[in-house]
Scaffold this motif. Sequence first.
Motif, PDB file in Angstrom:
ATOM      1  N   SER B 215      10.210  18.433 -17.902  1.00 33.56           N
ATOM      2  CA  SER B 215       9.187  17.726 -18.674  1.00 33.56           C
ATOM      3  C   SER B 215       8.661  16.509 -17.913  1.00 33.56           C
ATOM      4  O   SER B 215       7.479  16.160 -18.049  1.00 33.56           O
ATOM      5  N   ALA B 216       9.495  15.887 -17.085  1.00 35.71           N
ATOM      6  CA  ALA B 216       8.996  14.791 -16.240  1.00 35.71           C
ATOM      7  C   ALA B 216       7.999  15.339 -15.207  1.00 35.71           C
ATOM      8  O   ALA B 216       6.947  14.740 -14.953  1.00 35.71           O
ATOM      9  N   TRP B 217       8.329  16.493 -14.649  1.00 40.29           N
ATOM     10  CA  TRP B 217       7.406  17.146 -13.717  1.00 40.29           C
ATOM     11  C   TRP B 217       6.095  17.495 -14.431  1.00 40.29           C
ATOM     12  O   TRP B 217       5.006  17.242 -13.920  1.00 40.29           O
ATOM     13  N   ASP B 218       6.211  18.054 -15.638  1.00 42.12           N
ATOM     14  CA  ASP B 218       5.040  18.423 -16.434  1.00 42.12           C
ATOM     15  C   ASP B 218       4.163  17.202 -16.688  1.00 42.12           C
ATOM     16  O   ASP B 218       2.934  17.265 -16.576  1.00 42.12           O
ATOM     17  N   GLU B 219       4.794  16.105 -17.033  1.00 36.07           N
ATOM     18  CA  GLU B 219       4.067  14.875 -17.359  1.00 36.07           C
ATOM     19  C   GLU B 219       3.120  14.476 -16.218  1.00 36.07           C
ATOM     20  O   GLU B 219       1.960  14.125 -16.449  1.00 36.07           O
ATOM     21  N   THR B 220       3.611  14.558 -14.996  1.00 36.23           N
ATOM     22  CA  THR B 220       2.781  14.203 -13.845  1.00 36.23           C
ATOM     23  C   THR B 220       1.815  15.333 -13.481  1.00 36.23           C
ATOM     24  O   THR B 220       0.634  15.106 -13.225  1.00 36.23           O
ATOM     25  N   THR B 221       2.340  16.556 -13.490  1.00 34.31           N
ATOM     26  CA  THR B 221       1.557  17.701 -13.020  1.00 34.31           C
ATOM     27  C   THR B 221       0.353  17.969 -13.911  1.00 34.31           C
ATOM     28  O   THR B 221      -0.708  18.368 -13.437  1.00 34.31           O
ATOM     29  N   THR B 222       0.519  17.779 -15.214  1.00 34.03           N
ATOM     30  CA  THR B 222      -0.578  18.068 -16.137  1.00 34.03           C
ATOM     31  C   THR B 222      -1.262  16.775 -16.585  1.00 34.03           C
ATOM     32  O   THR B 222      -2.208  16.814 -17.353  1.00 34.03           O
ATOM     33  N   GLY B 223      -0.752  15.645 -16.096  1.00 33.60           N
ATOM     34  CA  GLY B 223      -1.318  14.355 -16.471  1.00 33.60           C
ATOM     35  C   GLY B 223      -1.876  13.611 -15.273  1.00 33.60           C
ATOM     36  O   GLY B 223      -3.018  13.816 -14.873  1.00 33.60           O
ATOM     37  N   ALA B 224      -1.038  12.771 -14.680  1.00 26.97           N
ATOM     38  CA  ALA B 224      -1.493  11.884 -13.597  1.00 26.97           C
ATOM     39  C   ALA B 224      -2.173  12.627 -12.451  1.00 26.97           C
ATOM     40  O   ALA B 224      -3.106  12.102 -11.836  1.00 26.97           O
ATOM     41  N   ASN B 225      -1.740  13.856 -12.180  1.00 24.79           N
ATOM     42  CA  ASN B 225      -2.349  14.594 -11.068  1.00 24.79           C
ATOM     43  C   ASN B 225      -3.840  14.867 -11.273  1.00 24.79           C
ATOM     44  O   ASN B 225      -4.534  15.249 -10.327  1.00 24.79           O
ATOM     45  N   TYR B 226      -4.309  14.720 -12.499  1.00 24.62           N
ATOM     46  CA  TYR B 226      -5.727  14.938 -12.777  1.00 24.62           C
ATOM     47  C   TYR B 226      -6.509  13.628 -12.874  1.00 24.62           C
ATOM     48  O   TYR B 226      -7.699  13.647 -13.171  1.00 24.62           O
ATOM     49  N   ASN B 227      -5.821  12.515 -12.628  1.00 24.44           N
ATOM     50  CA  ASN B 227      -6.530  11.231 -12.669  1.00 24.44           C
ATOM     51  C   ASN B 227      -7.716  11.258 -11.703  1.00 24.44           C
ATOM     52  O   ASN B 227      -7.584  11.661 -10.557  1.00 24.44           O
ATOM     53  N   GLY B 228      -8.865  10.814 -12.190  1.00 25.20           N
ATOM     54  CA  GLY B 228     -10.039  10.754 -11.334  1.00 25.20           C
ATOM     55  C   GLY B 228     -10.819  12.055 -11.265  1.00 25.20           C
ATOM     56  O   GLY B 228     -11.854  12.119 -10.599  1.00 25.20           O
ATOM     57  N   TRP B 229     -10.331  13.085 -11.943  1.00 28.22           N
ATOM     58  CA  TRP B 229     -11.063  14.355 -11.931  1.00 28.22           C
ATOM     59  C   TRP B 229     -11.978  14.450 -13.132  1.00 28.22           C
ATOM     60  O   TRP B 229     -11.573  14.223 -14.268  1.00 28.22           O
ATOM     61  N   ASP B 230     -13.196  14.839 -12.873  1.00 30.87           N
ATOM     62  CA  ASP B 230     -14.167  15.007 -13.940  1.00 30.87           C
ATOM     63  C   ASP B 230     -14.117  16.439 -14.473  1.00 30.87           C
ATOM     64  O   ASP B 230     -14.004  17.396 -13.698  1.00 30.87           O
ATOM     65  N   ALA B 231     -14.233  16.568 -15.792  1.00 29.84           N
ATOM     66  CA  ALA B 231     -14.163  17.886 -16.436  1.00 29.84           C
ATOM     67  C   ALA B 231     -15.177  18.859 -15.830  1.00 29.84           C
ATOM     68  O   ALA B 231     -14.845  20.003 -15.512  1.00 29.84           O
ATOM     69  N   ASP B 232     -16.411  18.415 -15.663  1.00 32.04           N
ATOM     70  CA  ASP B 232     -17.433  19.342 -15.175  1.00 32.04           C
ATOM     71  C   ASP B 232     -17.281  19.662 -13.693  1.00 32.04           C
ATOM     72  O   ASP B 232     -17.720  20.728 -13.241  1.00 32.04           O
ATOM     73  N   ASP B 233     -16.668  18.777 -12.946  1.00 27.29           N
ATOM     74  CA  ASP B 233     -16.366  19.100 -11.541  1.00 27.29           C
ATOM     75  C   ASP B 233     -15.318  20.216 -11.488  1.00 27.29           C
ATOM     76  O   ASP B 233     -15.454  21.179 -10.716  1.00 27.29           O
ATOM     77  N   LEU B 234     -14.294  20.086 -12.333  1.00 27.71           N
ATOM     78  CA  LEU B 234     -13.275  21.145 -12.386  1.00 27.71           C
ATOM     79  C   LEU B 234     -13.911  22.476 -12.775  1.00 27.71           C
ATOM     80  O   LEU B 234     -13.620  23.517 -12.176  1.00 27.71           O
ATOM     81  N   LEU B 235     -14.813  22.428 -13.761  1.00 30.08           N
ATOM     82  CA  LEU B 235     -15.431  23.674 -14.224  1.00 30.08           C
ATOM     83  C   LEU B 235     -16.364  24.275 -13.174  1.00 30.08           C
ATOM     84  O   LEU B 235     -16.456  25.502 -13.041  1.00 30.08           O
ATOM     85  N   ALA B 236     -17.053  23.416 -12.427  1.00 33.43           N
ATOM     86  CA  ALA B 236     -17.951  23.923 -11.376  1.00 33.43           C
ATOM     87  C   ALA B 236     -17.150  24.665 -10.307  1.00 33.43           C
ATOM     88  O   ALA B 236     -17.533  25.765  -9.874  1.00 33.43           O
ATOM     89  N   MET B 237     -16.042  24.071  -9.894  1.00 32.95           N
ATOM     90  CA  MET B 237     -15.223  24.715  -8.862  1.00 32.95           C
ATOM     91  C   MET B 237     -14.584  25.987  -9.404  1.00 32.95           C
ATOM     92  O   MET B 237     -14.500  27.003  -8.718  1.00 32.95           O
ATOM     93  N   LEU B 238     -14.110  25.908 -10.651  1.00 32.47           N
ATOM     94  CA  LEU B 238     -13.458  27.061 -11.260  1.00 32.47           C
ATOM     95  C   LEU B 238     -14.407  28.266 -11.333  1.00 32.47           C
ATOM     96  O   LEU B 238     -14.017  29.406 -11.063  1.00 32.47           O
ATOM     97  N   GLY B 239     -15.664  27.992 -11.672  1.00 32.95           N
ATOM     98  CA  GLY B 239     -16.641  29.077 -11.745  1.00 32.95           C
ATOM     99  C   GLY B 239     -16.881  29.701 -10.369  1.00 32.95           C
ATOM    100  O   GLY B 239     -16.968  30.925 -10.227  1.00 32.95           O
ATOM    101  N   MET B 240     -16.981  28.836  -9.361  1.00 39.04           N
ATOM    102  CA  MET B 240     -17.157  29.332  -7.983  1.00 39.04           C
ATOM    103  C   MET B 240     -15.988  30.239  -7.604  1.00 39.04           C
ATOM    104  O   MET B 240     -16.174  31.309  -7.018  1.00 39.04           O
ATOM    105  N   TRP B 241     -14.815  29.824  -7.948  1.00 42.91           N
ATOM    106  CA  TRP B 241     -13.598  30.598  -7.668  1.00 42.91           C
ATOM    107  C   TRP B 241     -13.642  31.953  -8.392  1.00 42.91           C
ATOM    108  O   TRP B 241     -13.373  33.004  -7.800  1.00 42.91           O
ATOM    109  N   GLN B 242     -13.970  31.900  -9.687  1.00 42.05           N
ATOM    110  CA  GLN B 242     -14.006  33.156 -10.449  1.00 42.05           C
ATOM    111  C   GLN B 242     -14.995  34.159  -9.857  1.00 42.05           C
ATOM    112  O   GLN B 242     -14.749  35.356  -9.856  1.00 42.05           O
ATOM    113  N   ARG B 243     -16.129  33.640  -9.353  1.00 39.74           N
ATOM    114  CA  ARG B 243     -17.153  34.533  -8.789  1.00 39.74           C
ATOM    115  C   ARG B 243     -16.898  34.862  -7.322  1.00 39.74           C
ATOM    116  O   ARG B 243     -17.651  35.631  -6.720  1.00 39.74           O
ATOM    117  N   GLY B 244     -15.865  34.260  -6.734  1.00 39.53           N
ATOM    118  CA  GLY B 244     -15.625  34.413  -5.299  1.00 39.53           C
ATOM    119  C   GLY B 244     -15.521  35.872  -4.875  1.00 39.53           C
ATOM    120  O   GLY B 244     -14.655  36.599  -5.358  1.00 39.53           O
TER     121      GLY B 244
END
Lengths: 327, 327
Positions: B215-244
Amino acid sequence: MSETQHYQIGNFSFQNGTTLPTVSLAYQDINPSAEKTALVVTCFRGRLPNTCTFASGALKSYRVIVVALFGNGESSSPSTTPGFPSTVDYPDCVRAQHQLLLDGLKISTLDVVVGFSMGGQATYHWTMMYPEMVKNAIIICSSARTSGHNRQFLEGPKAALENATDYVPVALRTSATPACVRGIRAFGKAYSAWLTSADWFDQQLYTSLGFNSQSAWDETTTGANYNGWDADDLLAMLGMWQRGDITALGKEPNLEASLVRINIPVLLMPCQSDQYFRWEASEKESKMILNATFKPIPSVWGHIGGAGACKEDTQWMDNEISQFLSR
Amino acid sequence: MSETQHYQIGNFSFQNGTTLPTVSLAYQDINPSAEKTALVVTCFRGRLPNTCTFASGALKSYRVIVVALFGNGESSSPSTTPGFPSTVDYPDCVRAQHQLLLDGLKISTLDVVVGFSMGGQATYHWTMMYPEMVKNAIIICSSARTSGHNRQFLEGPKAALENATDYVPVALRTSATPACVRGIRAFGKAYSAWLTSADWFDQQLYTSLGFNSQSAWDETTTGANYNGWDADDLLAMLGMWQRGDITALGKEPNLEASLVRINIPVLLMPCQSDQYFRWEASEKESKMILNATFKPIPSVWGHIGGAGACKEDTQWMDNEISQFLSR
């Protein structure tokens, strides 16, 4: 098809400390005049009518009692029962099932208990909690203790639902609260890629289910398949699954010491391509159980291969169960 | 550590039809006076400073250009660029990178292109779009075409984010719009169990990263590791990946006909325990490429083994890259 019946238990105490004046267990009683008796426990998001019971195959000569886990919407669940405990666990389910059988149906011997997935975890609890009552156990695509990986995978659908814009906990809902649609869809999406296997997608086996594209399959799998499911019922079952651990019964300190207590024959049937209840874990368990038969389902259908999703796999399991019970 | 620089391209047309007056490519230029040149492309949720470049190992004698994909928040992205196209694709990224190299840095030969995950998919596009410019390619934990299973897994985090109570598309945000916290956390949760492997969880290898519990790993992995990431930036990259899909370049009708066109040496390094960019797919690809070296990383670190998450794996890859480039 058998009719669903309900058995009421008064003054039922859950292990989290909550006591309810009445709880209800939903069950079906198939072929009730048969001499031998089988108990089949439902799985996550499983309802009685669509549970794979083997009642017309390997268990044809058995009375088959199919019983619904707490939280499945048929037995007592957050959506049906005001004051339902915030957490429900396998020992609660199995204790209630024991009461149904002993007091309700006057059954004191189970020739076999069968469970797939969460039903398999309940079956493991049966072997530990009421060893004198169970003669054989069949554990399909399951484990004695939910793995860290499995627990983490479940964090996904759980978070998708709990953070959704239309999720409202049952206790806070009013008659004006709209149905949770987006949250449940997101839950289904976060769950969907785990259900089968990478090979299953490569081979486009959704076509064998009548879907002409992956997105058509997705539409039903993450949409219509959740019709009638309440958000909090899903979460109640998911929590039980995440905490699933026979060592929490406190009878023995660790998994090996627990499993070695099981002195009945156990048939373990994981699926070779299951992504979360992995065959490797079942194989390890089979080596800790004194009288285990380890038969991995040779299939690319992943977890749902064990649920009856693929006719060939179901036939294969049915044959293995017949052999196991007639040994 | 190298500084991040930005290269502006005027009047850039994306393949979805959008033209922007300026786009910006973020890059680092490591060891610029070296004779040989390597290009390293960032991965999903990858930033330049934390990209595994092998610049102090196998690529020590190379000039290493590290370039950020569109959508990563360093190069032009939904969060940085008003009017950013609703979909961005690998050919857009690679065409812009080509302009950076040829026009900006006056580099016309790449001794090697290296990419992990989405960076590997970009690398595949390099080999198809500018074959005359690339001498070697190294594809780590990636694929020439995103599998159906991988596409479906990505539906999970995507739905978790898009349906979250605090997700607002960038175009609809005002200065009063609160940050998307719950949505990004749900995204991280739905992604988290895919990152490594079931064995990694069994072996509790989060402890090797300094976490004392899952759970300590989860806290960072699903929390702090996303600091500074914008939702729409994640979605833009994710879409590119899906269509790759390199076959979408339209040069050849299918995967085999596309891959057989690659006439340079390619090193394929999937990870043995990667749950979505599976080694089996890389092995198949290696058989379609005329001059492929197939070296699966022997690790339980799953996908992130290829990203430099485990020192031993990184050392192993570094050795393989050295051997491959010195053959």
